[in-house]
Design an enzyme around this catalytic site. Sequence first.
Site, PDB file in Angstrom:
ATOM      1  N   GLU A  91     -30.484 -30.561  43.487  1.00  0.00           N
ATOM      2  CA  GLU A  91     -31.300 -29.437  42.456  1.00  0.00           C
ATOM      3  C   GLU A  91     -31.400 -30.142  41.111  1.00  0.00           C
ATOM      4  O   GLU A  91     -32.617 -29.884  40.686  1.00  0.00           O
ATOM      5  CB  GLU A  91     -30.128 -28.355  42.719  1.00  0.00           C
ATOM      6  CG  GLU A  91     -30.715 -27.199  41.661  1.00  0.00           C
ATOM      7  CD  GLU A  91     -31.968 -26.582  42.049  1.00  0.00           C
ATOM      8  OE1 GLU A  91     -32.535 -26.847  43.161  1.00  0.00           O
ATOM      9  OE2 GLU A  91     -32.587 -25.839  41.373  1.00  0.00           O
ATOM     10  N   ASN A 143     -54.171 -12.306  50.321  1.00  0.00           N
ATOM     11  CA  ASN A 143     -52.935 -13.313  50.208  1.00  0.00           C
ATOM     12  C   ASN A 143     -52.390 -13.377  51.902  1.00  0.00           C
ATOM     13  O   ASN A 143     -52.235 -12.282  52.493  1.00  0.00           O
ATOM     14  CB  ASN A 143     -51.948 -12.772  49.484  1.00  0.00           C
ATOM     15  CG  ASN A 143     -50.295 -13.388  49.740  1.00  0.00           C
ATOM     16  OD1 ASN A 143     -49.405 -12.797  49.721  1.00  0.00           O
ATOM     17  ND2 ASN A 143     -50.345 -14.731  49.862  1.00  0.00           N
ATOM     18  N   GLY A 144     -52.556 -14.656  52.198  1.00  0.00           N
ATOM     19  CA  GLY A 144     -51.812 -15.186  53.585  1.00  0.00           C
ATOM     20  C   GLY A 144     -53.054 -16.097  54.086  1.00  0.00           C
ATOM     21  O   GLY A 144     -53.775 -16.556  53.442  1.00  0.00           O
ATOM     22  N   HIS A 171     -26.584 -48.007  50.387  1.00  0.00           N
ATOM     23  CA  HIS A 171     -27.179 -48.302  51.461  1.00  0.00           C
ATOM     24  C   HIS A 171     -28.586 -48.410  51.414  1.00  0.00           C
ATOM     25  O   HIS A 171     -29.519 -47.956  52.111  1.00  0.00           O
ATOM     26  CB  HIS A 171     -27.122 -47.126  52.765  1.00  0.00           C
ATOM     27  CG  HIS A 171     -25.373 -47.142  52.943  1.00  0.00           C
ATOM     28  ND1 HIS A 171     -24.888 -48.289  53.605  1.00  0.00           N
ATOM     29  CD2 HIS A 171     -24.419 -46.319  52.613  1.00  0.00           C
ATOM     30  CE1 HIS A 171     -23.634 -47.963  53.628  1.00  0.00           C
ATOM     31  NE2 HIS A 171     -23.330 -46.761  53.033  1.00  0.00           N
ATOM     32  N   TRP A 220     -53.586 -19.526  45.169  1.00  0.00           N
ATOM     33  CA  TRP A 220     -52.860 -21.047  45.696  1.00  0.00           C
ATOM     34  C   TRP A 220     -53.687 -21.363  46.741  1.00  0.00           C
ATOM     35  O   TRP A 220     -53.791 -20.875  47.812  1.00  0.00           O
ATOM     36  CB  TRP A 220     -51.659 -21.035  45.812  1.00  0.00           C
ATOM     37  CG  TRP A 220     -50.964 -22.106  45.878  1.00  0.00           C
ATOM     38  CD1 TRP A 220     -50.329 -23.058  44.895  1.00  0.00           C
ATOM     39  CD2 TRP A 220     -50.700 -22.791  46.963  1.00  0.00           C
ATOM     40  NE1 TRP A 220     -50.020 -24.088  45.266  1.00  0.00           N
ATOM     41  CE2 TRP A 220     -49.864 -24.033  46.720  1.00  0.00           C
ATOM     42  CE3 TRP A 220     -50.637 -22.337  48.328  1.00  0.00           C
ATOM     43  CZ2 TRP A 220     -49.330 -24.994  47.586  1.00  0.00           C
ATOM     44  CZ3 TRP A 220     -50.179 -23.393  49.256  1.00  0.00           C
ATOM     45  CH2 TRP A 220     -49.592 -24.629  48.844  1.00  0.00           C
ATOM     46  N   ARG A 232     -47.385 -17.020  41.722  1.00  0.00           N
ATOM     47  CA  ARG A 232     -47.876 -16.943  43.141  1.00  0.00           C
ATOM     48  C   ARG A 232     -48.936 -18.065  43.453  1.00  0.00           C
ATOM     49  O   ARG A 232     -49.339 -18.346  44.547  1.00  0.00           O
ATOM     50  CB  ARG A 232     -48.226 -15.565  43.741  1.00  0.00           C
ATOM     51  CG  ARG A 232     -47.070 -14.717  43.658  1.00  0.00           C
ATOM     52  CD  ARG A 232     -47.742 -13.329  44.213  1.00  0.00           C
ATOM     53  NE  ARG A 232     -47.759 -13.350  45.699  1.00  0.00           N
ATOM     54  CZ  ARG A 232     -46.907 -13.133  46.459  1.00  0.00           C
ATOM     55  NH1 ARG A 232     -45.804 -12.790  45.953  1.00  0.00           N
ATOM     56  NH2 ARG A 232     -47.375 -13.219  47.703  1.00  0.00           N
ATOM     57  N   GLU A 241     -40.322 -31.298  39.523  1.00  0.00           N
ATOM     58  CA  GLU A 241     -41.020 -30.431  39.507  1.00  0.00           C
ATOM     59  C   GLU A 241     -41.832 -29.793  38.323  1.00  0.00           C
ATOM     60  O   GLU A 241     -42.815 -29.408  38.345  1.00  0.00           O
ATOM     61  CB  GLU A 241     -40.382 -29.001  40.163  1.00  0.00           C
ATOM     62  CG  GLU A 241     -39.543 -28.312  39.715  1.00  0.00           C
ATOM     63  CD  GLU A 241     -39.080 -26.859  40.542  1.00  0.00           C
ATOM     64  OE1 GLU A 241     -39.865 -26.566  41.369  1.00  0.00           O
ATOM     65  OE2 GLU A 241     -38.031 -26.712  40.488  1.00  0.00           O
ATOM     66  N   LYS A 250     -35.457 -30.043  39.834  1.00  0.00           N
ATOM     67  CA  LYS A 250     -35.762 -29.368  38.632  1.00  0.00           C
ATOM     68  C   LYS A 250     -36.427 -30.482  37.690  1.00  0.00           C
ATOM     69  O   LYS A 250     -37.438 -30.002  37.238  1.00  0.00           O
ATOM     70  CB  LYS A 250     -34.471 -28.998  37.634  1.00  0.00           C
ATOM     71  CG  LYS A 250     -33.866 -27.805  38.029  1.00  0.00           C
ATOM     72  CD  LYS A 250     -34.537 -26.671  38.004  1.00  0.00           C
ATOM     73  CE  LYS A 250     -35.263 -26.057  39.344  1.00  0.00           C
ATOM     74  NZ  LYS A 250     -35.039 -25.441  40.188  1.00  0.00           N
ATOM     75  N   CYS A 294     -50.799 -16.863  46.711  1.00  0.00           N
ATOM     76  CA  CYS A 294     -51.831 -16.089  46.207  1.00  0.00           C
ATOM     77  C   CYS A 294     -51.210 -14.547  45.835  1.00  0.00           C
ATOM     78  O   CYS A 294     -50.381 -14.352  46.456  1.00  0.00           O
ATOM     79  CB  CYS A 294     -53.115 -15.696  46.955  1.00  0.00           C
ATOM     80  SG  CYS A 294     -53.856 -16.913  47.626  1.00  0.00           S
ATOM     81  N   LYS A 324     -44.550 -20.000  42.749  1.00  0.00           N
ATOM     82  CA  LYS A 324     -42.977 -19.723  42.969  1.00  0.00           C
ATOM     83  C   LYS A 324     -42.576 -19.185  44.208  1.00  0.00           C
ATOM     84  O   LYS A 324     -41.762 -19.337  44.854  1.00  0.00           O
ATOM     85  CB  LYS A 324     -42.695 -18.533  41.898  1.00  0.00           C
ATOM     86  CG  LYS A 324     -41.424 -18.365  41.804  1.00  0.00           C
ATOM     87  CD  LYS A 324     -41.042 -17.569  40.434  1.00  0.00           C
ATOM     88  CE  LYS A 324     -39.359 -17.547  40.495  1.00  0.00           C
ATOM     89  NZ  LYS A 324     -38.797 -18.739  40.512  1.00  0.00           N
TER      90      LYS A 324
HETATM   91  C1  G6P Z   1     -40.646 -22.323  45.895  1.00  0.00           C
HETATM   92  C2  G6P Z   1     -40.275 -22.193  44.469  1.00  0.00           C
HETATM   93  C3  G6P Z   1     -38.756 -22.503  44.446  1.00  0.00           C
HETATM   94  C4  G6P Z   1     -37.757 -21.544  45.385  1.00  0.00           C
HETATM   95  C5  G6P Z   1     -38.531 -21.880  46.834  1.00  0.00           C
HETATM   96  C6  G6P Z   1     -37.864 -20.800  47.920  1.00  0.00           C
HETATM   97  O1  G6P Z   1     -40.721 -23.639  46.305  1.00  0.00           O
HETATM   98  O2  G6P Z   1     -41.039 -22.732  43.603  1.00  0.00           O
HETATM   99  O3  G6P Z   1     -38.085 -22.348  43.103  1.00  0.00           O
HETATM  100  O4  G6P Z   1     -36.648 -22.202  45.438  1.00  0.00           O
HETATM  101  O5  G6P Z   1     -40.021 -21.775  46.765  1.00  0.00           O
HETATM  102  O6  G6P Z   1     -38.211 -19.450  47.441  1.00  0.00           O
HETATM  103  P1  G6P Z   1     -37.347 -18.360  47.781  1.00  0.00           P
HETATM  104  O7  G6P Z   1     -38.224 -17.184  46.937  1.00  0.00           O
HETATM  105  O8  G6P Z   1     -37.227 -18.179  49.301  1.00  0.00           O
HETATM  106  O9  G6P Z   1     -36.055 -18.422  47.149  1.00  0.00           O
END
Ligand code: G6P
Length: 609
Positions: free
Chosen positions: A482, A100-101, A505, A74, A27, A489, A486, A2, A604
């Site tokens: 990664e 937030n929390g 395997h 969120w 957020r 997501e 990408k 949030c 994010k």
């Molecule tokens: C979320 C974001 C990712 C990010 C991860 C870790 O999942 O969507 O893009 O890599 O958090 O976040 P940080 O801010 O610790 O890199």
Amino acid sequence: MCGIVGYIGDRPATEVCVAGLRRLEYRGYDSAGIAVAENGGLEIVKVVGKLDGLAEALAENPLSGTMGIGHTRWATHGKPSEVNSHPHTSMDGRIAVVHNGIIENYADLRDSLQEEGYEFASETDTEVIAHLVDKYYKGDLAAAFRRAVKDLEGAFALGIVCADDPDQMVAARRFSPLVVGIGDGENFIASDMGAVREWTDRVYVIDDDEMAVLTRHDIVLTDLDGNPIEHEPYQIPWPADAAEKGGHKHFMHKEIHEQPSAMRECLLGRLTDADSPIKLDGLNMTEDEIRGLRKIVFTACGTAYHAGLVGRFLMEKLARVPAECDLAAELRARDPVVLEDTLAIVVSQSGETADTLVALRELKDKGAKVVSVVNTVDSSIARESDGVVYIQAGPEIGVASTKAYTLQLLTLTMMATHFAAVRGTANEEDLRDLRASMLGVPEQTQELIDREDDIREVASKYYEAPDAFYLARGVNVPSALEGALKLKEISYIHAEGYSAGEMKHGPIALIEPNLFTVAIAVEGEVYEKMIGNIQEVKARSGPVVAVAMDGDAEITRQADDVLWIPECPELISPITAAIPLQLLAYHISDMLGREIDQPRNLAKTVTVE
Ligand code: G6P
């Protein structure tokens, strides 16, 4: 998760709060809401879904009050619904809270408040705060909050207003990020400085167990017992328009395109020429400490974890320090052994990810020295580390991390090269070659971005596929993880990243014409083996998109399509290989009409464990 904002000044609070919330939508965007002091009461507007809905609702029923708090959610406790949206209020609607929390003891608090006659409107943990403040309110909001907070366990960044006191706002923090924006005749609160940058470039970064009482002309900072504290104002280093889309369709696209200039910033002053040593201000380690290292533990979440995996590989390969990399959420469970002279390297774009912060504290408690590789200046992770190497990416808004990832890789490559030079564990010619190649990475990245049309063309062939595999070996295994992350997501296509050696395997059973495989087959130690893996996929009628280096004639005979990257040492290739993988995921998702900057269910910055 949030995001919270608050405004007290002489402009309509809704305008400032909605604009601030736009910067915080990364957020979470399950619902949005606002409370504004108006006509002796508090007007509350909440909508399920994104902020645009709130903006529309406010356009239909404008509010003119000049003090207000806002929230973008969120969902953690209680499904996304209007009733669960913030702000939450006391029963008489005169006290409103954005949070937030997570309040961990909310169920107990709720039970005892209910026994005292408090009725709850929502399923959230936050609502207990509104009732608790109401319970202790005797005409002084800050005093009521100070009393209420003694009952709370868990994490919070809070903004609280009371209809009886339209000239005061209370904000506080424990574990969740909070800044107070310093204005002239107006003041602000927000979850991060990007949310207030439009109006001010000076903020107080609030620490755990601190609170702020804001009026239009004053900000009083205290601890949660009311003892005064002092903070130096922090000067936000980027311009107000740094977080705009600048003509791009999506922030993610803008951020992909920003990589060459961001990389130059990241290298600036640290790596100037191939023959000079790398200088990492902020690392805060003596050469003796670097030489004396016995172990390195990387920890991070999500994309940053993939960067950590590359870091582990490079540290072991170049600096010859035993290295491991843990998912931050799993680190504590393993109760890792921290030897004397262990270095923890914590990687985080936001610097606020809850699991990463908890892992950092665990490693610190166990005696590790902590260096963080962080983007957001003065974030919690940065402040709690013994040393910080900032990646200098500027604000990253798109939920899918792009420029932060390649800059994390560049920073970790500089660190590993520096450590190897100090420890004398690698051939000086190889290190020189790495330094020269790092200096060339911004230009190579620009070349890759200039090839975007070719990548879009490849995307158009595969965007309707239901599944994808990403395969690689060696230093590029994290690139496969990664690349798959990408794609899944932002496109919602099922994608898995694997070490190509593991294909036989189990996963190979899934190969069929509808599943496309992205194989990272760059020149280097594992190239021949990757060609073997590509042939195995092709033999089972699976289409293959290879990521390969310019001039590789062999690969055109093996793969259906090739995403070309300029020649570079294999150890540098995770940085450049990331660019076509980002663009492939982006264009596939765009062709599918996905909400690229705000994919479903994601946020994010994940500030809850
Ligand atoms: C979320 C974001 C990712 C990010 C991860 C870790 O999942 O969507 O893009 O890599 O958090 O976040 P940080 O801010 O610790 O890199």
